[in-house]
Design a protein around this motif. Sequence first.
Motif, PDB file in Angstrom:
ATOM      1  N   GLU A 124      31.658 -13.780  15.520  1.00 28.05           N
ATOM      2  CA  GLU A 124      30.397 -13.045  15.550  1.00 28.05           C
ATOM      3  C   GLU A 124      30.275 -12.064  14.386  1.00 28.05           C
ATOM      4  O   GLU A 124      29.555 -11.068  14.479  1.00 28.05           O
ATOM      5  N   ALA A 125      31.001 -12.348  13.310  1.00 29.71           N
ATOM      6  CA  ALA A 125      30.924 -11.469  12.130  1.00 29.71           C
ATOM      7  C   ALA A 125      29.474 -11.359  11.663  1.00 29.71           C
ATOM      8  O   ALA A 125      28.733 -12.337  11.689  1.00 29.71           O
ATOM      9  N   ILE A 126      29.092 -10.148  11.251  1.00 31.18           N
ATOM     10  CA  ILE A 126      27.708  -9.938  10.812  1.00 31.18           C
ATOM     11  C   ILE A 126      27.607 -10.236   9.325  1.00 31.18           C
ATOM     12  O   ILE A 126      28.444  -9.806   8.543  1.00 31.18           O
ATOM     13  N   GLN A 127      26.564 -10.995   8.958  1.00 36.49           N
ATOM     14  CA  GLN A 127      26.381 -11.334   7.547  1.00 36.49           C
ATOM     15  C   GLN A 127      25.398 -10.350   6.934  1.00 36.49           C
ATOM     16  O   GLN A 127      24.276 -10.204   7.415  1.00 36.49           O
ATOM     17  N   VAL A 128      25.867  -9.663   5.893  1.00 35.30           N
ATOM     18  CA  VAL A 128      25.127  -8.519   5.369  1.00 35.30           C
ATOM     19  C   VAL A 128      25.003  -8.590   3.855  1.00 35.30           C
ATOM     20  O   VAL A 128      25.888  -9.089   3.171  1.00 35.30           O
ATOM     21  N   SER A 129      23.883  -8.068   3.361  1.00 28.75           N
ATOM     22  CA  SER A 129      23.837  -7.691   1.949  1.00 28.75           C
ATOM     23  C   SER A 129      23.518  -6.206   1.910  1.00 28.75           C
ATOM     24  O   SER A 129      22.384  -5.803   2.188  1.00 28.75           O
ATOM     25  N   ALA A 130      24.527  -5.422   1.589  1.00 28.35           N
ATOM     26  CA  ALA A 130      24.302  -3.976   1.508  1.00 28.35           C
ATOM     27  C   ALA A 130      23.371  -3.674   0.348  1.00 28.35           C
ATOM     28  O   ALA A 130      22.756  -2.624   0.291  1.00 28.35           O
ATOM     29  N   LYS A 131      23.257  -4.640  -0.573  1.00 27.96           N
ATOM     30  CA  LYS A 131      22.377  -4.437  -1.718  1.00 27.96           C
ATOM     31  C   LYS A 131      20.912  -4.611  -1.324  1.00 27.96           C
ATOM     32  O   LYS A 131      20.087  -3.738  -1.597  1.00 27.96           O
ATOM     33  N   THR A 132      20.587  -5.711  -0.635  1.00 25.36           N
ATOM     34  CA  THR A 132      19.179  -5.972  -0.305  1.00 25.36           C
ATOM     35  C   THR A 132      18.771  -5.385   1.050  1.00 25.36           C
ATOM     36  O   THR A 132      17.593  -5.285   1.348  1.00 25.36           O
ATOM     37  N   GLY A 133      19.749  -5.043   1.876  1.00 22.78           N
ATOM     38  CA  GLY A 133      19.419  -4.494   3.188  1.00 22.78           C
ATOM     39  C   GLY A 133      19.434  -5.544   4.292  1.00 22.78           C
ATOM     40  O   GLY A 133      19.261  -5.219   5.473  1.00 22.78           O
ATOM     41  N   GLN A 134      19.653  -6.796   3.945  1.00 22.58           N
ATOM     42  CA  GLN A 134      19.712  -7.859   4.947  1.00 22.58           C
ATOM     43  C   GLN A 134      20.897  -7.628   5.899  1.00 22.58           C
ATOM     44  O   GLN A 134      22.005  -7.317   5.440  1.00 22.58           O
ATOM     45  N   GLY A 135      20.653  -7.725   7.210  1.00 24.54           N
ATOM     46  CA  GLY A 135      21.738  -7.575   8.182  1.00 24.54           C
ATOM     47  C   GLY A 135      22.038  -6.134   8.582  1.00 24.54           C
ATOM     48  O   GLY A 135      22.941  -5.890   9.380  1.00 24.54           O
TER      49      GLY A 135
END
Length: 597
Positions: free
Chosen positions: A159-170
Amino acid sequence: SPLSHIRNFSIVAHIDHGKSTLADRLIQSTNTVADRDMKEQMLDSMDIERERGITIKAQTVRINYTALNGEDYVLNLIDTPGHVDFAYEVSRSMRAVEGSLLVVDSTQGVEAQTLANVYHAIEADHEIVPVLNKIDLPASDCDRVAEQIEDVIGIDATEAIQVSAKTGQGITETLEAIVQKLPAPTGMRDAPLKAMLVDSWYDSYLGVIVLVRIMDGVLKKGERIRMLSNNSVHHVDRIGVFRPEMTVIDALGPGEIGFLTASIKQVRDTRVGDTITHEKKGTEDALPGFKPSQPVVFCGLFPVDSAEFEDLRDAIEKLALNDASFSYEMETSAALGFGFRCGFLGLLHLEVIRDRIEREYNIELITTAPSVIYHVYHKDGSMIELHNPADMPDLTLVSHLEEPRIKATILVPDEYLGDVLKLCQDRRGIQLDLTYAGSRAMVVYDLPLNEVVFDFYDRLKSVTKGYASFDYQMIGYREDKLVKMSILVNDEPVDALSTMVHRDRAEMRGRAMVEKLKDLIPRHMFKIPIQAAIGGKVIARETLSAMRKDVTAKCYGGDATRKRKLLDKQKAGKKKMRRFGKVDIPQEAFISALKMD
Ligand code: GDP
Ligand code: MG
């Protein structure tokens, strides 16, 4: 706020995997900071930290979050330092929170500091939420990295969360996971006050600021508190939280994280990990595992311009106000004059302090060779801790020496494994383990710390083209054939150039040093022998031949002004030298000769 609506967490990651960027996004998306006040890397405040992209002091921020279920939560993030030198601070701040976000760059995978930091989190019994970052990049491979997290760390990453800290996704999913998956803190409001001293630093307006986590009880402004480690009593004049700027409030209750000020003068008077209680009706039950952090690497810091000694003292005293893990005492060297012998938690810590003195206080420094603490056993059985090779006792009194060893964990792509094994072998390492995680090898070595403090990390980076990651922990002391190597210039020992070396490597090191010095020391009117010696025995020798002609000879004795100009120039050149016996040694020789190429 009620305990059930508080979540305390930290973010663990390898350097550059996006911890600070993710913290920025969490702060921004919850409107903790107005957009116009948002600057990158909110939590990394010092310039050097920003430049090097590392967070040194633990920082904290309180975030108000209205969850998708409509309820209001208080989220406290403690940002822990990401470097091996600060392992003790990491493990303490982990004990102040209940959960961690494990951030792994999905284009890179698990690295050595990912492992080291996640082990601190596991030891602190954290609930851990894996976050795969940088999914906006084409090289992102979430399936592979999730599998690696399961294989190498052994936690569920389905259930790892997929994130882009750059774009804000997730980011919303991350905030929801913090609320849903991390446990609320526990603690009793009516019990005697028990608070953990998580961190402290010096502020020129407010004095020492103490970051605390309340375990039990309530702390209010105006109360008298006591530190369990030394029974010192202080009057609390301010309590507050970080949003992330300091905001004063009236009280902190169980599960909460905030700061106090109490007219404390020095950071030294506060100890990370200590238990804080009320002066009266307090608890006597200290939090477990308290130990002050100890410096492990020592070196001499001397001003290039000896007239700046008082400025250096001032700079060091100011820096020490804010850093209790840095120690110093005055040192005099026959070669370098007045300076300080300083102790650090590791090489990065040393570099940070040295850079700050040079940059913030504008003092040029000579740094002598970093040395570790040796245990020197006398023939009568007594032992001394040797912090400075110059203090090595007479050999006839010494029975044997012990040196500190570390357990180093290195993760490296397969193709560089051979070079890494060779490097560790060359540094007197003993292989403890070799396993694979995908196409990366994980090697564990037992190494002498003194072989690591010189240039191990730089060498590792260069033989692996930057692809290896490295982490270490101290494992104790062991006997070995260690000797003090002295350098003699014109038959006089130069104290600032002595080093501790392994007997089998002494010839090699000695030869390298005398060869370098021969190039660095200018010719004089006489021949100068340059020697490396152990006890009375010379192990390497070079001779600097005498200068044949007076520099003014070329002037044919004619032009008097030209002749004077030349002599003036010679004199100015001399100023940057230190006279040693009859020999002038340029300042840069002390730095360059000690560097091992
Ligand atoms: P830290 O060392 O873990 O605090 O890492 P930083 O937050 O400083 O990030 C390291 C670098 O990665 C910076 O250049 C960031 O801009 C970049 N970065 C962080 N998160 C992302 C992401 O999601 N996508 C991309 N493309 N870059 C990111
Ligand atoms: Mg960072």
